[in-house]
Write a protein that holds these residues in place. Structure first.
Motif, PDB file in Angstrom:
ATOM      1  N   ASP A 114     -46.475  40.456 -88.673  1.00  0.00           N
ATOM      2  CA  ASP A 114     -47.277  39.260 -88.951  1.00  0.00           C
ATOM      3  C   ASP A 114     -47.340  38.980 -90.447  1.00  0.00           C
ATOM      4  N   VAL A 115     -47.517  40.040 -91.225  1.00  0.00           N
ATOM      5  CA  VAL A 115     -47.586  39.869 -92.673  1.00  0.00           C
ATOM      6  C   VAL A 115     -46.264  39.315 -93.208  1.00  0.00           C
ATOM      7  N   GLU A 157     -53.739  28.895 -91.605  1.00  0.00           N
ATOM      8  CA  GLU A 157     -53.309  28.202 -90.395  1.00  0.00           C
ATOM      9  C   GLU A 157     -54.068  28.675 -89.161  1.00  0.00           C
ATOM     10  N   GLY A 158     -54.950  29.686 -89.337  1.00  0.00           N
ATOM     11  CA  GLY A 158     -55.786  30.148 -88.232  1.00  0.00           C
ATOM     12  C   GLY A 158     -55.231  31.312 -87.448  1.00  0.00           C
ATOM     13  N   LYS A 159     -54.149  31.947 -87.936  1.00  0.00           N
ATOM     14  CA  LYS A 159     -53.590  33.104 -87.231  1.00  0.00           C
ATOM     15  C   LYS A 159     -54.167  34.393 -87.817  1.00  0.00           C
ATOM     16  N   THR A 160     -54.551  35.323 -86.944  1.00  0.00           N
ATOM     17  CA  THR A 160     -55.069  36.616 -87.383  1.00  0.00           C
ATOM     18  C   THR A 160     -53.917  37.603 -87.542  1.00  0.00           C
ATOM     19  N   LEU A 161     -53.821  38.223 -88.696  1.00  0.00           N
ATOM     20  CA  LEU A 161     -52.761  39.200 -88.954  1.00  0.00           C
ATOM     21  C   LEU A 161     -53.078  40.503 -88.231  1.00  0.00           C
ATOM     22  N   GLN A 162     -52.110  40.992 -87.475  1.00  0.00           N
ATOM     23  CA  GLN A 162     -52.331  42.209 -86.690  1.00  0.00           C
ATOM     24  C   GLN A 162     -51.256  43.269 -86.895  1.00  0.00           C
TER      25      GLN A 162
END
Length: 399
Positions: free
Chosen positions: A348-349, A339-344
């Motif tokens: 988030d995970v 979906e284009g989200k960066t896990l930080q």
């Protein structure tokens, strides 16, 4: 301007209860959700315990009891502590409360004042620091890592103690990691408590769920001086699958139990009467099911650890007790979801797994360890296998 008290405003919600509520809502909306959030056995309460509650109802044992619990249950707790833990207590040293969480709350309220420090090794059970803050105390977080199997070193313990230290919290086996403290570390904590005159809360709720050759140690049994300074906390929730019955207890010096009794007098009064009679049956009745449950938990433990360690980017230690795994997920940070989200973060995970695979895990941030997530394997092997497969699919989709 808010009319709420500062203590209410500063109290964080429980992340474990929050993720369970979110998963249940998704299930109610028709989604196939695999829940690994709830910290409760999936086995039913044993029949002889339920029968005792039914019998109590039939006999009209539905009235107020002493705030500290019925004498029969308090006596049975003393006998349990003697038989299982080598501890001599009289009923006046025991108070029964509305679950282990309520027991801990009473201890902090009775013992902690403004300016007192409570040392809490992390990862920790989510309610410890919040309950300390509700008592106007200061949580002092002692960070551990998987390199030491999530147990503090003796040097770390020594460094954390100050003249303001009032209590050190010991939870072995641990929620959320399943780790157990080595005997030498527990003995060192006892020596420090005696030397510096602070207390130990020993949360022993998972004492019956221990694997392999690991040794459960009740710190109060190490000698009379540490016993005077220990609050031995336990309950019916985990060993007897009685989470909803809400029965916990503590054994400690009579002066401290008396203070907790006064607090309970003015707050909840007694735990539910019929639950207490069921608790009596739990402690005095057949215990053979415990070995069967532990054998099944052990099989699930090995299954889920092997599965998680087979996923590129996840790293999971083998727990020594309880029914949780605490895999490290920080190797996934910086990767991008479809979906284009960066896990930080671990949050988030957890959000990604729930949103895309309908797998509910608890982020490690609530336990003081953001690089991890917690999964409970108190669920079927089929659910574990399906959940691990979904997690693997989610990880494989990252870029």
């Amino acid at each position: 301007m808010s009319r709420l008290s500062p203590r209410a405003l500063n109290c964080a919600p429980s992340p474990t209860l929050a993720i369970t509520a979110k998963a249940n809502q998704l299930k109610a909306d028709g989604h196939d959700v695999l829940g690994f959030g709830a910290g409760e056995p999936d086995f039913d309460t044993p029949q002889h315990i339920k029968d005792a509650a039914i019998d109590a109802l039939a006999k009209g044992k539905t009235k107020y009891t002493p705030s500290a619990g019925i004498p029969e249950l308090r006596k049975a707790i003393c006998e349990k502590l003697k038989t299982d833990n080598g501890l001599d207590y009289a009923p006046g040293n025991v108070i029964v409360s509305c679950g282990g969480k309520h027991t801990l709350y009473n201890i902090f309220q009775a013992m902690v004042s403004e300016g007192d420090e409570v040392v809490i090794p992390a990862p920790y059970w989510v309610s410890y620091p919040e309950q300390v803050k509700l008592a106007d105390g200061t949580p002092v977080i002692l960070q551990t890592t998987d390199e030491t199997n999530f147990a503090p070193t003796i040097d770390q313990l020594k460094a954390a103690i100050t003249p303001k230290t009032k209590i050190v919290v010991l939870n072995s086996p641990s929620n959320p990691t399943g780790a157990m403290w080595p005997r030498a570390t527990i003995e060192a904590l006892a020596e420090l408590a005696i030397q510096h005159d602070f207390y130990v809360i020993s949360d022993e709720i998972y004492e019956k769920i221990v694997y392999d050759a690991n040794e459960f140690i009740s710190i109060a049994a190490l000698g009379p001086e540490i016993k005077k300074r220990t609050f031995t906390v336990n309950g019916m929730s985990k060993a007897y699958s009685m989470t909803g019955w809400r029965l916990g207890y503590v054994a400690a010096e009579a002066e401290y139990v008396g203070a907790m009794n006064r607090l309970q007098d003015q707050s909840t009064s007694n735990p539910t009467s019929i639950a207490q009679w069921a608790g009596l049956a739990a402690l005095t009745g057949d215990q053979s099911f415990l070995a069967e449950w532990c054998t099944e938990f052990d099989a699930r433990r090995k299954l889920i650890v092997a599965g998680l360690n087979g996923i590129d980017g996840l790293s999971c230690l083998m727990p020594e007790g309880a029914f949780y795994v605490f895999p490290k997920v920080s190797a996934l940070y910086g990767k991008t979801t479809p979906e284009g989200k960066t896990l930080q973060s671990g949050d988030d995970v957890a959000d990604y797994l729930l949103a895309t695979q309908k797998v509910a895990v608890v982020p490690g941030s609530g336990f003081g360890a953001d690089d991890y997530v917690r999964l409970s394997y108190a669920t079927s092997r089929a659910t574990i296998e399906k959940g691990v497969a979904r997690i693997a699919e989610a990880v494989a989709a990252l870029k």
